[in-house]
Motif scaffolding. Structure first.
Motif, PDB file in Angstrom:
ATOM      1  N   ILE A   2       0.831  -1.254  -0.093  1.00 21.20           N
ATOM      2  CA  ILE A   2      -0.015  -0.183   0.111  1.00 21.20           C
ATOM      3  C   ILE A   2       0.917   1.157  -0.125  1.00 21.20           C
ATOM      4  O   ILE A   2       0.688   2.302  -0.714  1.00 21.20           O
ATOM      5  N   SER A   4       1.450  -3.594  -6.728  1.00 19.17           N
ATOM      6  CA  SER A   4       0.658  -4.590  -6.567  1.00 19.17           C
ATOM      7  C   SER A   4       1.150  -6.010  -6.490  1.00 19.17           C
ATOM      8  O   SER A   4       0.886  -6.871  -6.113  1.00 19.17           O
ATOM      9  N   ASP A  20       2.526   1.526  -3.504  1.00 17.09           N
ATOM     10  CA  ASP A  20       1.424   1.502  -4.610  1.00 17.09           C
ATOM     11  C   ASP A  20       1.979   0.705  -5.611  1.00 17.09           C
ATOM     12  O   ASP A  20       1.771   0.786  -6.726  1.00 17.09           O
TER      13      ASP A  20
END
Length: 89
Positions: free
Chosen positions: A52, A57, A55
């Motif tokens: 998170i 994934s 950013d």
């Protein structure tokens, strides 16, 4: 948002220290097994928080792999403890 993530990293780091204390001082083998499982859970949480924060994934995939590996290790430890430890078969 950044402050919340830094606080989360701090709390997860504190929990890892407490888990290592339980891992070293655990009076029985099941206590140590539970500590190892909790350690894997905290590692998944740290990886997810880092995903998170950055950013990216791709770190979620890493967290999933760690969680699945921890699950398989839990099954192995449970089977080992159920059978009563090492045997000479």
């Amino acid at each position: 948002m950044e402050i919340v993530i830094l606080i989360t990293f701090g709390l997860l780091s504190l929990s890892m220290i407490l888990i290592f204390i339980r891992l070293l001082m655990g009076p029985t083998l099941p206590d140590r097994v539970v500590a190892l499982e909790l350690l894997a859970t905290v590692i998944v949480a740290i990886t997810g928080t880092y995903a998170i924060f950055t950013d990216r994934s791709s770190f979620i995939d890493v967290a999933i792999v760690v969680a699945l590996t921890a699950f398989l290790a839990a099954i192995g430890f449970a089977r080992f403890l159920e059978r009563g430890g090492p045997r000479d078969d």
